[in-house]
Motif scaffolding. Structure first.
Motif, PDB file in Angstrom:
ATOM      1  N   ILE A 154      13.997  31.764 -14.681  1.00 43.03           N
ATOM      2  CA  ILE A 154      12.662  31.816 -15.267  1.00 43.03           C
ATOM      3  C   ILE A 154      11.626  31.286 -14.293  1.00 43.03           C
ATOM      4  O   ILE A 154      10.544  31.856 -14.131  1.00 43.03           O
ATOM      5  CB  ILE A 154      12.614  31.022 -16.594  1.00 43.03           C
ATOM      6  CG1 ILE A 154      13.410  31.763 -17.660  1.00 43.03           C
ATOM      7  CG2 ILE A 154      11.180  30.788 -17.048  1.00 43.03           C
ATOM      8  CD1 ILE A 154      13.656  30.966 -18.921  1.00 43.03           C
ATOM      9  N   ILE A 155      11.942  30.204 -13.603  1.00 45.77           N
ATOM     10  CA  ILE A 155      11.017  29.639 -12.613  1.00 45.77           C
ATOM     11  C   ILE A 155      10.770  30.639 -11.487  1.00 45.77           C
ATOM     12  O   ILE A 155       9.625  30.884 -11.091  1.00 45.77           O
ATOM     13  CB  ILE A 155      11.541  28.296 -12.078  1.00 45.77           C
ATOM     14  CG1 ILE A 155      11.477  27.235 -13.191  1.00 45.77           C
ATOM     15  CG2 ILE A 155      10.751  27.859 -10.847  1.00 45.77           C
ATOM     16  CD1 ILE A 155      12.211  25.953 -12.858  1.00 45.77           C
ATOM     17  N   ALA A 156      11.838  31.250 -10.982  1.00 47.47           N
ATOM     18  CA  ALA A 156      11.693  32.238  -9.899  1.00 47.47           C
ATOM     19  C   ALA A 156      10.882  33.443 -10.378  1.00 47.47           C
ATOM     20  O   ALA A 156      10.011  33.950  -9.657  1.00 47.47           O
ATOM     21  CB  ALA A 156      13.065  32.680  -9.405  1.00 47.47           C
ATOM     22  N   VAL A 176       3.327  35.155 -11.123  1.00 49.90           N
ATOM     23  CA  VAL A 176       2.033  34.472 -11.186  1.00 49.90           C
ATOM     24  C   VAL A 176       1.513  34.109  -9.799  1.00 49.90           C
ATOM     25  O   VAL A 176       0.356  34.357  -9.480  1.00 49.90           O
ATOM     26  CB  VAL A 176       2.135  33.203 -12.076  1.00 49.90           C
ATOM     27  CG1 VAL A 176       0.853  32.412 -12.050  1.00 49.90           C
ATOM     28  CG2 VAL A 176       2.516  33.582 -13.496  1.00 49.90           C
ATOM     29  N   LEU A 177       2.352  33.521  -8.974  1.00 46.08           N
ATOM     30  CA  LEU A 177       1.874  33.021  -7.681  1.00 46.08           C
ATOM     31  C   LEU A 177       1.837  34.088  -6.594  1.00 46.08           C
ATOM     32  O   LEU A 177       1.001  34.029  -5.698  1.00 46.08           O
ATOM     33  CB  LEU A 177       2.747  31.848  -7.223  1.00 46.08           C
ATOM     34  CG  LEU A 177       2.791  30.644  -8.172  1.00 46.08           C
ATOM     35  CD1 LEU A 177       3.709  29.574  -7.616  1.00 46.08           C
ATOM     36  CD2 LEU A 177       1.397  30.100  -8.419  1.00 46.08           C
ATOM     37  N   GLN A 178       2.750  35.061  -6.664  1.00 42.72           N
ATOM     38  CA  GLN A 178       2.825  36.056  -5.601  1.00 42.72           C
ATOM     39  C   GLN A 178       2.399  37.454  -6.050  1.00 42.72           C
ATOM     40  O   GLN A 178       2.428  38.391  -5.264  1.00 42.72           O
ATOM     41  CB  GLN A 178       4.251  36.079  -5.029  1.00 42.72           C
ATOM     42  CG  GLN A 178       4.632  34.741  -4.423  1.00 42.72           C
ATOM     43  CD  GLN A 178       6.115  34.617  -4.144  1.00 42.72           C
ATOM     44  OE1 GLN A 178       6.871  35.561  -4.344  1.00 42.72           O
ATOM     45  NE2 GLN A 178       6.541  33.457  -3.681  1.00 42.72           N
TER      46      GLN A 178
END
Length: 71
Positions: free
Chosen positions: A35-37, A43-45
Protein backbone atom coordinates in the motif's frame (compact mmCIF):
# COMPACT_ATOMS: atom_id res chain seq x y z
CA UNK A 1 5.85 -0.05 18.94
CA UNK A 2 6.11 -3.22 16.82
CA UNK A 3 9.44 -4.09 18.42
CA UNK A 4 7.88 -3.70 21.87
CA UNK A 5 4.97 -5.95 20.95
CA UNK A 6 7.32 -8.58 19.54
CA UNK A 7 9.47 -8.47 22.67
CA UNK A 8 6.43 -8.88 24.93
CA UNK A 9 5.09 -11.66 22.75
CA UNK A 10 7.90 -13.98 23.76
CA UNK A 11 6.55 -13.87 27.33
CA UNK A 12 3.35 -15.60 26.20
CA UNK A 13 3.44 -19.20 27.42
CA UNK A 14 1.49 -20.59 24.45
CA UNK A 15 3.73 -21.12 21.39
CA UNK A 16 0.68 -21.44 19.12
CA UNK A 17 -0.39 -17.90 20.05
CA UNK A 18 3.08 -16.65 19.17
CA UNK A 19 3.06 -18.49 15.83
CA UNK A 20 -0.38 -17.15 14.91
CA UNK A 21 0.62 -13.59 15.78
CA UNK A 22 3.75 -13.85 13.67
CA UNK A 23 1.78 -15.21 10.70
CA UNK A 24 -0.73 -12.36 10.88
CA UNK A 25 2.04 -9.83 11.34
CA UNK A 26 3.88 -11.07 8.22
CA UNK A 27 0.63 -11.01 6.22
CA UNK A 28 -0.36 -7.46 7.16
CA UNK A 29 3.19 -6.13 6.98
CA UNK A 30 3.54 -7.22 3.35
CA UNK A 31 0.16 -5.70 2.47
CA UNK A 32 1.08 -2.46 4.25
CA UNK A 33 4.37 -2.28 2.35
CA UNK A 34 2.47 -2.74 -0.94
CA UNK A 35 0.00 0.00 0.00
CA UNK A 36 2.84 2.40 0.82
CA UNK A 37 4.59 1.64 -2.49
CA UNK A 38 1.29 2.02 -4.37
CA UNK A 39 0.58 5.37 -2.70
CA UNK A 40 4.09 6.71 -3.25
CA UNK A 41 3.92 5.79 -6.92
CA UNK A 42 0.47 7.27 -7.42
CA UNK A 43 0.68 10.41 -5.28
CA UNK A 44 4.35 11.35 -5.26
CA UNK A 45 5.43 10.15 -8.70
CA UNK A 46 2.17 10.53 -10.62
CA UNK A 47 2.15 6.91 -11.77
CA UNK A 48 -1.05 5.20 -12.87
CA UNK A 49 -1.59 2.00 -10.94
CA UNK A 50 -3.48 -0.72 -12.87
CA UNK A 51 -6.76 -1.64 -11.18
CA UNK A 52 -5.77 -5.30 -10.79
CA UNK A 53 -2.60 -4.26 -8.89
CA UNK A 54 -4.38 -1.98 -6.43
CA UNK A 55 -5.07 -2.97 -2.86
CA UNK A 56 -8.52 -1.59 -2.17
CA UNK A 57 -8.96 -2.84 1.39
CA UNK A 58 -6.43 -4.03 3.94
CA UNK A 59 -8.90 -6.18 5.85
CA UNK A 60 -11.31 -7.29 3.11
CA UNK A 61 -9.30 -8.95 0.31
CA UNK A 62 -12.47 -9.60 -1.73
CA UNK A 63 -13.20 -5.86 -2.05
CA UNK A 64 -13.12 -4.58 -5.61
CA UNK A 65 -13.22 -1.24 -7.41
CA UNK A 66 -16.69 -0.26 -8.63
CA UNK A 67 -16.64 1.13 -12.17
CA UNK A 68 -19.54 3.48 -12.90
CA UNK A 69 -20.86 4.72 -16.19
CA UNK A 70 -18.75 4.57 -19.36
CA UNK A 71 -15.40 4.57 -17.65
Amino acid sequence: MIAQAAALLWRVPDPMTVALWHAEFRHYRSLTERIIAQTEGRVLQGEAIPANDKIVSLFEPHADIIVKGGR
